[in-house]
Scaffold this motif. Structure first.
Motif, PDB file in Angstrom:
ATOM      1  N   VAL A  84       0.944  -1.167   0.109  1.00 23.55           N
ATOM      2  CA  VAL A  84       0.165  -0.096   0.137  1.00 23.55           C
ATOM      3  C   VAL A  84       0.854   1.352  -0.104  1.00 23.55           C
ATOM      4  CG1 VAL A  84      -1.765   1.171   1.245  1.00 23.55           C
ATOM      5  CG2 VAL A  84      -1.768  -1.272   1.547  1.00 23.55           C
ATOM      6  N   PRO A  85       0.963   1.852  -1.102  1.00 23.51           N
ATOM      7  CA  PRO A  85       1.951   2.955  -1.202  1.00 23.51           C
ATOM      8  C   PRO A  85       1.502   4.252  -0.048  1.00 23.51           C
ATOM      9  CG  PRO A  85       1.173   2.329  -3.356  1.00 23.51           C
ATOM     10  CD  PRO A  85       0.352   1.614  -2.481  1.00 23.51           C
ATOM     11  N   LYS A  86       2.126   4.978   0.556  1.00 26.36           N
ATOM     12  CA  LYS A  86       2.000   5.864   1.514  1.00 26.36           C
ATOM     13  C   LYS A  86       1.109   6.681   0.976  1.00 26.36           C
ATOM     14  CE  LYS A  86       4.802   3.695   4.413  1.00 26.36           C
ATOM     15  NZ  LYS A  86       4.073   3.168   5.402  1.00 26.36           N
ATOM     16  N   SER A  87       1.043   7.111  -0.588  1.00 23.67           N
ATOM     17  CA  SER A  87       0.270   8.199  -1.171  1.00 23.67           C
ATOM     18  C   SER A  87      -1.158   7.835  -1.460  1.00 23.67           C
ATOM     19  CB  SER A  87       0.999   8.836  -2.345  1.00 23.67           C
ATOM     20  OG  SER A  87       1.232   7.629  -3.388  1.00 23.67           O
ATOM     21  N   SER A  88      -1.466   6.408  -1.292  1.00 24.08           N
ATOM     22  CA  SER A  88      -2.638   5.791  -1.705  1.00 24.08           C
ATOM     23  C   SER A  88      -4.022   6.408  -1.017  1.00 24.08           C
ATOM     24  CB  SER A  88      -2.561   4.280  -1.535  1.00 24.08           C
ATOM     25  OG  SER A  88      -2.566   3.835  -0.130  1.00 24.08           O
ATOM     26  N   GLY A  89      -3.794   6.665   0.158  1.00 26.57           N
ATOM     27  CA  GLY A  89      -5.125   7.249   0.968  1.00 26.57           C
ATOM     28  C   GLY A  89      -6.012   6.168   1.092  1.00 26.57           C
ATOM     29  N   ALA A  90      -5.602   4.665   1.276  1.00 28.31           N
ATOM     30  CA  ALA A  90      -6.350   3.638   1.641  1.00 28.31           C
ATOM     31  C   ALA A  90      -6.560   3.575   2.711  1.00 28.31           C
ATOM     32  CB  ALA A  90      -5.598   2.303   1.160  1.00 28.31           C
ATOM     33  N   GLU A  91      -7.918   3.555   3.314  1.00 25.76           N
ATOM     34  CA  GLU A  91      -8.306   3.469   4.731  1.00 25.76           C
ATOM     35  C   GLU A  91      -9.124   2.203   4.944  1.00 25.76           C
ATOM     36  OE1 GLU A  91     -10.950   6.790   4.971  1.00 25.76           O
ATOM     37  OE2 GLU A  91      -9.527   8.415   4.978  1.00 25.76           O
ATOM     38  N   THR A  92      -9.456   1.188   4.152  1.00 28.55           N
ATOM     39  CA  THR A  92     -10.143   0.051   4.584  1.00 28.55           C
ATOM     40  C   THR A  92      -9.156  -1.132   4.078  1.00 28.55           C
ATOM     41  OG1 THR A  92     -11.374  -0.058   2.347  1.00 28.55           O
ATOM     42  CG2 THR A  92     -12.439   1.278   4.147  1.00 28.55           C
ATOM     43  N   LEU A  93      -9.685  -2.234   4.432  1.00 33.21           N
ATOM     44  CA  LEU A  93      -8.972  -3.526   3.746  1.00 33.21           C
ATOM     45  C   LEU A  93      -8.992  -3.579   2.350  1.00 33.21           C
ATOM     46  CD1 LEU A  93      -9.407  -6.197   6.751  1.00 33.21           C
ATOM     47  CD2 LEU A  93      -7.226  -5.238   5.764  1.00 33.21           C
ATOM     48  N   GLU A  94     -10.225  -3.375   2.023  1.00 26.68           N
ATOM     49  CA  GLU A  94     -10.480  -3.577   0.483  1.00 26.68           C
ATOM     50  C   GLU A  94      -9.903  -2.650  -0.418  1.00 26.68           C
ATOM     51  OE1 GLU A  94     -14.128  -3.553  -2.431  1.00 26.68           O
ATOM     52  OE2 GLU A  94     -14.850  -3.091  -0.527  1.00 26.68           O
ATOM     53  N   GLN A  95      -9.741  -1.298   0.117  1.00 28.94           N
ATOM     54  CA  GLN A  95      -8.755  -0.416  -0.621  1.00 28.94           C
ATOM     55  C   GLN A  95      -7.385  -0.625  -0.666  1.00 28.94           C
ATOM     56  OE1 GLN A  95     -10.224   3.111   1.509  1.00 28.94           O
ATOM     57  NE2 GLN A  95     -11.556   3.723   0.149  1.00 28.94           N
ATOM     58  N   ALA A  96      -7.066  -1.263   0.626  1.00 30.32           N
ATOM     59  CA  ALA A  96      -5.429  -1.579   0.615  1.00 30.32           C
ATOM     60  C   ALA A  96      -5.205  -2.638  -0.173  1.00 30.32           C
ATOM     61  CB  ALA A  96      -5.364  -2.068   2.372  1.00 30.32           C
ATOM     62  N   ALA A  97      -6.238  -3.719  -0.155  1.00 29.42           N
ATOM     63  CA  ALA A  97      -5.977  -4.870  -1.216  1.00 29.42           C
ATOM     64  C   ALA A  97      -5.831  -4.361  -2.580  1.00 29.42           C
ATOM     65  CB  ALA A  97      -7.051  -5.751  -0.797  1.00 29.42           C
ATOM     66  N   ASP A  98      -6.806  -3.505  -3.071  1.00 30.08           N
ATOM     67  CA  ASP A  98      -6.855  -2.939  -4.359  1.00 30.08           C
ATOM     68  C   ASP A  98      -5.594  -2.333  -4.682  1.00 30.08           C
ATOM     69  OD1 ASP A  98      -9.416  -3.778  -4.771  1.00 30.08           O
ATOM     70  OD2 ASP A  98     -10.457  -1.833  -4.255  1.00 30.08           O
ATOM     71  N   ALA A  99      -4.886  -1.476  -3.789  1.00 30.35           N
ATOM     72  CA  ALA A  99      -3.573  -0.800  -3.890  1.00 30.35           C
ATOM     73  C   ALA A  99      -2.364  -1.724  -3.984  1.00 30.35           C
ATOM     74  CB  ALA A  99      -3.443   0.170  -2.859  1.00 30.35           C
ATOM     75  N   THR A 100      -2.656  -2.669  -3.349  1.00 29.35           N
ATOM     76  CA  THR A 100      -1.479  -3.772  -3.401  1.00 29.35           C
ATOM     77  C   THR A 100      -1.685  -4.521  -4.763  1.00 29.35           C
ATOM     78  OG1 THR A 100      -1.402  -4.444  -1.033  1.00 29.35           O
ATOM     79  CG2 THR A 100      -0.488  -5.854  -2.313  1.00 29.35           C
ATOM     80  N   VAL A 101      -2.702  -4.858  -5.327  1.00 30.23           N
ATOM     81  CA  VAL A 101      -3.105  -5.515  -6.579  1.00 30.23           C
ATOM     82  C   VAL A 101      -2.693  -4.651  -7.736  1.00 30.23           C
ATOM     83  CG1 VAL A 101      -4.595  -6.244  -7.899  1.00 30.23           C
ATOM     84  CG2 VAL A 101      -4.993  -7.179  -5.865  1.00 30.23           C
TER      85      VAL A 101
END
Length: 317
Positions: A84-101
């Protein structure tokens, strides 16, 4: 079994630094020269976008260009860290998974040979974290088309402890090459993680810069470590001696590497990236203007002197 398993087994993969100035601007000329110099050594591959290279801090454009630079410099396998890049703004597990993919897809598009999946710390707090972690790795493999390295990271740098059962389930995935342990100062956790994979046939990868020699004694057969970003020969000598069964040489090489590790891996642990850059500068691998880690803690100049003095003693007459 993926062919990279046997190609990488018994080899050293430096988790490489990213030369940059004090403002975080990547020095690509320095990076290109560093890549050529580092891969003149007997390395099995390199890991880019890893913690040592500040992969999660880089912009998407810089990540792509860093990977392109390494791909142009060498034909050894490249493992790209994805998370999960520091700039991604991911706040939920789903967003974190999407950012990783998304990062894994970018790695595949840039010519990486495999990806190393950063652990999502929030999964360690989830009641379904085990199943979600396995599902994340399955999704990364399916959507990137690349084989995977698991990443048991636990400590000041983040992550969470992988149970032996999670490690076994990850290693059972067809796409999994192996799991890297980076438990920092948790010897029993490292030992249990390595033992969990002993019957898998997959890579048992040490990421233990501070328990490097012992991790081979516990069963690790491959290394992916940040300490090799500046000291390839010190790191490879330990692995080479252990693999050859030369225990006298193993003790000597481990003592030398441990002396360097003691001068570079201590609190604040995040300072190790800057210490590696200072070591790389001393070795002539990167110029002083590109030996900065703007994302780590500020360190007193006395720490640089400690690194240099240690290297002078190790490599002196």
């Amino acid at each position: 079994m993926h062919p990279l398993v046997e190609r990488l087994r018994g080899t050293l993969l430096p988790a490489v630094v990213t030369p940059m100035d004090s403002d975080g601007v990547v020095a690509y000329d320095a990076l290109s020269a560093y890549a050529v110099s580092l891969t003149k050594h007997a390395v099995g591959g390199v890991a880019v976008w890893a913690h040592t290279g500040r992969g999660l801090y880089l912009s998407p454009g810089d990540r792509a260009k860093v990977l392109e630079t390494w791909r142009s410099a060498t034909d050894v396998p490249i493992v790209a860290g994805v998370g999960v890049p520091k700039s991604s703004g991911a706040e939920t597990l789903e967003q974190a998974a999407d950012a990783t993919v998304e990062m894994a897809r970018a790695a595949a598009a840039g010519g990486a040979d495999a990806v190393m999946v950063y652990p999502l710390a929030a999964l360690g707090e989830s009641p379904d974290g085990h199943a979600q972690a396995v599902a994340l790795h399955e999704r990364v493999a399916a959507e990137s088309g690349l084989p995977l390295v698991g990443f048991y990271l636990h400590g000041e740098a983040g992550g969470y402890p992988y149970s032996p059962s999670l490690i076994r389930d990850l290693l059972s995935l067809d796409a999994m090459l192996g799991v890297k342990t980076a438990t920092l100062d948790r010897a029993i956790g490292c030992q249990d993680a390595i033992w969990a994979g002993r019957d898998s046939g997959k890579l048992l990868i040490t990421g233990e810069d501070r328990m490097y020699g012992p991790s081979f004694m516990w069963g690790a057969d491959t290394a992916l470590v940040g300490i090799a970003s500046a000291q390839v020969e010190l790191s490879s000598a330990v692995l080479r001696a252990w693999t050859a069964g030369d225990h006298a040489a193993f003790l000597t090489a481990s003592d030398r590497l441990d002396r360097f590790a003691a001068a570079t891996f201590y609190a604040p642990i995040e300072g190790y990236v800057q210490r590696m850059l200072w070591a790389a500068e001393w070795e002539g691998l990167v110029p002083a203007a590109a030996a900065h880690d703007p994302y780590g803690p500020g360190l007193p100049l006395g720490e640089r002197e400690l690194v240099v003095r240690c290297l002078e003693q190790l490599h002196g007459p």
